[in-house]
Design a protein around this motif. Structure first.
Motif, PDB file in Angstrom:
ATOM      1  N   LYS A 185      10.309 -58.168 -67.303  1.00  0.00           N
ATOM      2  CA  LYS A 185      10.746 -58.481 -65.944  1.00  0.00           C
ATOM      3  C   LYS A 185      10.766 -60.004 -65.759  1.00  0.00           C
ATOM      4  CE  LYS A 185       7.603 -55.899 -63.814  1.00  0.00           C
ATOM      5  NZ  LYS A 185       6.915 -55.169 -62.715  1.00  0.00           N
ATOM      6  N   HIS A 218      12.893 -64.293 -59.964  1.00  0.00           N
ATOM      7  CA  HIS A 218      13.897 -65.289 -59.573  1.00  0.00           C
ATOM      8  C   HIS A 218      13.515 -65.853 -58.198  1.00  0.00           C
ATOM      9  CE1 HIS A 218      17.186 -64.202 -62.526  1.00  0.00           C
ATOM     10  NE2 HIS A 218      16.380 -63.168 -62.643  1.00  0.00           N
ATOM     11  N   VAL A 267       5.171 -67.746 -57.488  1.00  0.00           N
ATOM     12  CA  VAL A 267       4.862 -67.774 -58.933  1.00  0.00           C
ATOM     13  C   VAL A 267       3.693 -66.823 -59.221  1.00  0.00           C
ATOM     14  CG1 VAL A 267       3.977 -69.222 -60.822  1.00  0.00           C
ATOM     15  CG2 VAL A 267       5.774 -70.102 -59.312  1.00  0.00           C
ATOM     16  N   SER A 324       4.898 -63.281 -59.112  1.00  0.00           N
ATOM     17  CA  SER A 324       5.668 -62.966 -60.327  1.00  0.00           C
ATOM     18  C   SER A 324       4.735 -62.635 -61.479  1.00  0.00           C
ATOM     19  CB  SER A 324       6.542 -64.160 -60.736  1.00  0.00           C
ATOM     20  OG  SER A 324       7.446 -64.501 -59.726  1.00  0.00           O
ATOM     21  N   ARG A 325       3.722 -63.475 -61.656  1.00  0.00           N
ATOM     22  CA  ARG A 325       2.765 -63.257 -62.755  1.00  0.00           C
ATOM     23  C   ARG A 325       2.040 -61.933 -62.552  1.00  0.00           C
ATOM     24  NH1 ARG A 325      -1.421 -67.274 -62.027  1.00  0.00           N
ATOM     25  NH2 ARG A 325      -2.141 -65.658 -60.596  1.00  0.00           N
ATOM     26  N   TYR A 358       7.489 -61.905 -67.354  1.00  0.00           N
ATOM     27  CA  TYR A 358       7.159 -62.811 -68.468  1.00  0.00           C
ATOM     28  C   TYR A 358       7.558 -64.246 -68.152  1.00  0.00           C
ATOM     29  CZ  TYR A 358      12.034 -62.633 -70.207  1.00  0.00           C
ATOM     30  OH  TYR A 358      13.406 -62.724 -70.332  1.00  0.00           O
ATOM     31  N   LYS A 359       8.372 -64.422 -67.109  1.00  0.00           N
ATOM     32  CA  LYS A 359       8.694 -65.770 -66.648  1.00  0.00           C
ATOM     33  C   LYS A 359       9.204 -65.691 -65.218  1.00  0.00           C
ATOM     34  CE  LYS A 359      13.545 -65.929 -68.226  1.00  0.00           C
ATOM     35  NZ  LYS A 359      14.547 -66.618 -69.052  1.00  0.00           N
ATOM     36  N   VAL A 360       9.195 -66.835 -64.559  1.00  0.00           N
ATOM     37  CA  VAL A 360       9.840 -66.941 -63.245  1.00  0.00           C
ATOM     38  C   VAL A 360      10.741 -68.160 -63.312  1.00  0.00           C
ATOM     39  CG1 VAL A 360       7.821 -68.168 -62.310  1.00  0.00           C
ATOM     40  CG2 VAL A 360       9.485 -67.157 -60.744  1.00  0.00           C
ATOM     41  N   ILE A 361      11.957 -68.036 -62.768  1.00  0.00           N
ATOM     42  CA  ILE A 361      12.940 -69.112 -62.888  1.00  0.00           C
ATOM     43  C   ILE A 361      13.536 -69.450 -61.531  1.00  0.00           C
ATOM     44  CG2 ILE A 361      13.527 -68.478 -65.265  1.00  0.00           C
ATOM     45  CD1 ILE A 361      16.060 -67.153 -64.275  1.00  0.00           C
ATOM     46  N   LEU A 362      14.120 -70.634 -61.462  1.00  0.00           N
ATOM     47  CA  LEU A 362      14.869 -71.034 -60.268  1.00  0.00           C
ATOM     48  C   LEU A 362      15.900 -72.064 -60.686  1.00  0.00           C
ATOM     49  CD1 LEU A 362      13.835 -74.108 -59.379  1.00  0.00           C
ATOM     50  CD2 LEU A 362      11.879 -72.845 -58.504  1.00  0.00           C
ATOM     51  N   PHE A 393       6.789 -75.615 -63.083  1.00  0.00           N
ATOM     52  CA  PHE A 393       8.119 -75.369 -63.644  1.00  0.00           C
ATOM     53  C   PHE A 393       8.512 -76.505 -64.603  1.00  0.00           C
ATOM     54  CE2 PHE A 393       8.263 -72.611 -59.972  1.00  0.00           C
ATOM     55  CZ  PHE A 393       9.059 -71.561 -60.359  1.00  0.00           C
TER      56      PHE A 393
END
Lengths: 163, 163
Positions: free
Chosen positions: A97, A100, A124, A127-128, A133-137, A152
């Motif tokens: 997963k 975003h 963040v 998300s964890r 496994y990651k969070v992005i923007l 980030f």
């Protein structure tokens, strides 16, 4: 653009009077849409249209979370800042997963108080905790240092087609 | 990284023998997961785990579309390329929608035949037809020119936190 216009610098992040919570449907009356308009063109929405979209997103449960900051002691309880997280489910990385982060904005009059950073850090953490496994923007280059404060690092370029 | 490892250059895009269609659950047997592993770490999935995730994504209807390319005349009908689109619903832009392109990959043995471009262009068309005001993706800087062939322009930087 996914994430622009949070405050340029964070100072005091221990403002306990500001409450960070999930968006409620009644936040339509507290300037939520006007706040978003500081980020992107955003015509006002009728209560009905707002409620319909709110219900669509609420149906996604914890896969779609919008956080808002408000000052409970303020007479109008206007929304001061917001940020969104949605969780994408993939096949790769063992059905991994990805979080975003989108639509981070702090009211112009409330910038410099660390509200944006508090919201992004919370997103963040969520998300964890959700097992991403990651969070992005995506952001403008000028905001690299801002998001670096939340851990980030730059990973690539964002490309877009506008219709 | 959202979108890497499509073929570096597209030549002939008129290969009619290659069929672009939506992912089917039985594509698990046609090397779909192995194809994804050319993009990102991707342990094999049991049929049950694959089917569960497939069902989760299928429940999103046209808000989550995975396209695959296959050669119907090939004996094993292995999946040659894939790309994903999911639609994000927002409040801003008048309850606007944004298409997100993810996980574009072309099998190493099938690159240079334009399969990645065909898939990405189809995903852009689907985004537009779905009423999205934009479609976005993240990629490495080297792939700017590749995605420019599908109409993408650089808009910002991608930031990430890995857990």
């Amino acid at each position: 653009m996914a994430s622009t216009s949070p405050e340029p610098a964070a100072a005091d992040e221990t403002i306990d009077t500001i409450h960070i919570r999930r968006l409620e449907c009644s936040d339509h009356e507290r300037g939520f849409v006007a706040l978003l308009s500081q980020l992107s063109p955003c015509p006002d929405l009728t209560t009905s249209v707002f409620a319909t979209r709110f219900a669509e997103l609420a149906a996604q449960g914890d896969d779609h979370i919008i956080l808002v900051a408000e000052d409970p002691s303020a007479s109008d309880r206007r929304i001061l800042a917001t940020g969104c997280l949605f969780v994408e489910r993939k096949f790769l990385r063992g059905c991994g997963k990805v979080g975003h982060v989108e639509d981070v904005v702090v009211d112009a009059a409330a910038r410099g108080r660390g509200l944006g950073l508090r919201i992004v850090r919370r997103l963040v953490e969520i998300s964890r905790d959700a097992g991403c496994y990651k969070v992005i923007l995506d952001c403008t280059p000028e905001l690299r240092a801002y998001y670096a404060k939340c851990g980030f690092v730059e990973k690539g370029v964002q490309m877009a087609v506008y219709f």
